[in-house]
Design a protein around this motif. Structure first.
Motif, PDB file in Angstrom:
ATOM      1  N   ALA A 250     -53.379  50.187 -29.040  1.00  0.00           N
ATOM      2  CA  ALA A 250     -54.524  49.188 -28.981  1.00  0.00           C
ATOM      3  C   ALA A 250     -53.981  47.826 -28.086  1.00  0.00           C
ATOM      4  N   ASP A 251     -54.457  46.726 -27.895  1.00  0.00           N
ATOM      5  CA  ASP A 251     -54.077  45.702 -27.034  1.00  0.00           C
ATOM      6  C   ASP A 251     -52.785  45.137 -27.930  1.00  0.00           C
ATOM      7  N   HIS A 252     -51.748  45.069 -27.380  1.00  0.00           N
ATOM      8  CA  HIS A 252     -50.505  44.553 -28.200  1.00  0.00           C
ATOM      9  C   HIS A 252     -50.799  43.130 -28.822  1.00  0.00           C
TER      10      HIS A 252
ATOM     11  N   ALA B 197     -57.149  50.704 -26.696  1.00  0.00           N
ATOM     12  CA  ALA B 197     -57.377  49.748 -25.944  1.00  0.00           C
ATOM     13  C   ALA B 197     -58.481  49.601 -25.129  1.00  0.00           C
TER      14      ALA B 197
ATOM     15  N   GLN C 221     -60.653  47.614 -34.301  1.00  0.00           N
ATOM     16  CA  GLN C 221     -60.725  48.536 -33.277  1.00  0.00           C
ATOM     17  C   GLN C 221     -59.996  49.737 -33.568  1.00  0.00           C
ATOM     18  N   ILE C 222     -59.109  49.619 -34.525  1.00  0.00           N
ATOM     19  CA  ILE C 222     -58.645  50.940 -34.991  1.00  0.00           C
ATOM     20  C   ILE C 222     -59.172  51.792 -35.604  1.00  0.00           C
TER      21      ILE C 222
ATOM     22  N   VAL D 247     -51.169  50.732 -33.312  1.00  0.00           N
ATOM     23  CA  VAL D 247     -51.201  49.500 -32.781  1.00  0.00           C
ATOM     24  C   VAL D 247     -50.768  49.326 -31.618  1.00  0.00           C
TER      25      VAL D 247
ATOM     26  N   TRP E  46     -54.938  43.155 -30.785  1.00  0.00           N
ATOM     27  CA  TRP E  46     -55.470  44.182 -31.534  1.00  0.00           C
ATOM     28  C   TRP E  46     -56.028  43.593 -33.067  1.00  0.00           C
TER      29      TRP E  46
END
Length: 292
Positions: free
Chosen positions: A203-205, A172, A212-213, A200, A208
């Protein structure tokens, strides 16, 4: 031909009373999750089996998970919990090993106050016992624990270990260091594997994206290579951010483009089968079955 195994998921029944972290504030997770709730997803996506991982720091929960393995055909085995500082660790481990389904032990290191817990002398002694019994040590850690993990692994060269959730990088916040430096050090040790799981939820829930991953997965794949990386859904914890299918597709989309189809397929089963020394009397799936 590749057997598909989800190498990391959880089952729990809240009324058992030892999941202190599960409260109504945890939202979708504050429910019972049992094998009948996951079978449809496993079948839909061609997984022959899964590995259930402890979610409470109690021996009673480990016994509960092993009992599920006795009657649930989709379970290849369980990763349980034991107190690594207990004076009866060896005896407790030997009792659990009476079950053919015990695959490993996972201390919940991320929840402990002492980042250096894993290198305490009594813990090191227990790690050596795991190595002597050829039992896997699962590492539920974050970046700040990795230096101590590397020390532990260097001092127990025969220990088979696997880092859960890629050591929970700050996706995130798009932070890579010192996570990357210490993952390089861990990956240089040949008996260490890494699970592509739980990303996941780092990251931003709500917002995401696969993009980003991807950088984190690619680094892990570079460090550990196609033979030491395993897919785990982290279901039902993943439901905080994504469905089972979304997690699976995110993993497929982030693997290196230059890996062969067979290498990618191995991430979704063969590597876990070999690492945990799993023997399953089930029909094997064709490697193409993992494709979308």
């Amino acid at each position: 031909m590749t057997l598909k195994i989800d190498a990391h998921q959880h089952y729990w029944r809240i009324s058992r009373g030892d999941y202190g972290w599960l409260t109504p504030e945890t939202g979708v997770l504050y429910n019972d999750y049992m094998p009948e709730d996951l079978r449809k997803e496993l079948d839909k996506h061609g997984f022959a089996a899964s590995i259930v991982v402890q979610a409470a720091p109690t021996v009673e929960e480990t016994d509960f998970l092993l009992s599920l393995c006795e009657r649930e055909p989709t379970l290849a085995g369980a990763v349980g919990w034991l107190d690594l500082e207990s004076s009866t660790f060896a005896e407790d481990l030997d009792r659990l090993l009476q079950s053919p389904y015990l695959l490993g032990i996972r201390p919940m290191l991320q929840d402990l106050d002492d980042n250096a817990y894993i290198v305490r002398e009594r813990v090191l002694q227990s790690a050596r016992i795991l190595a002597n019994r050829d039992v896997v040590l699962e590492l539920l850690v974050k970046t700040q624990h990795l230096p101590y993990v590397v020390t532990l692994l260097e001092q127990t060269p025969g220990l088979r270990a696997v880092i859960n959730h890629c050591a929970k990088p700050d996706i995130a916040g798009r932070v890579t260091e010192p996570w990357l430096e210490w993952m390089e050090a861990a990956g240089a040790l040949p008996n260490v594997y890494c699970k592509l799981s739980g990303l996941v939820t780092e990251a931003d829930h709500r917002h995401w994206t696969v993009d980003q991953i991807t950088p984190y997965v690619r680094e892990v794949c570079r460090i550990f290579g196609p033979e030491r990386v395993m897919f785990g859904s982290d279901w039902p914890v993943c439901l905080l951010a994504a469905s089972y299918e979304e997690v699976l597709h995110a993993a497929l989309d982030t693997l290196p483009d230059d890996w062969t189809d067979q290498q990618k397929a191995n991430v979704f089963g063969e590597n876990a089968r070999r690492f945990y020394k799993i023997k399953l009397d089930v029909a094997e799936d064709d490697a193409d079955a993992i494709k979308k």
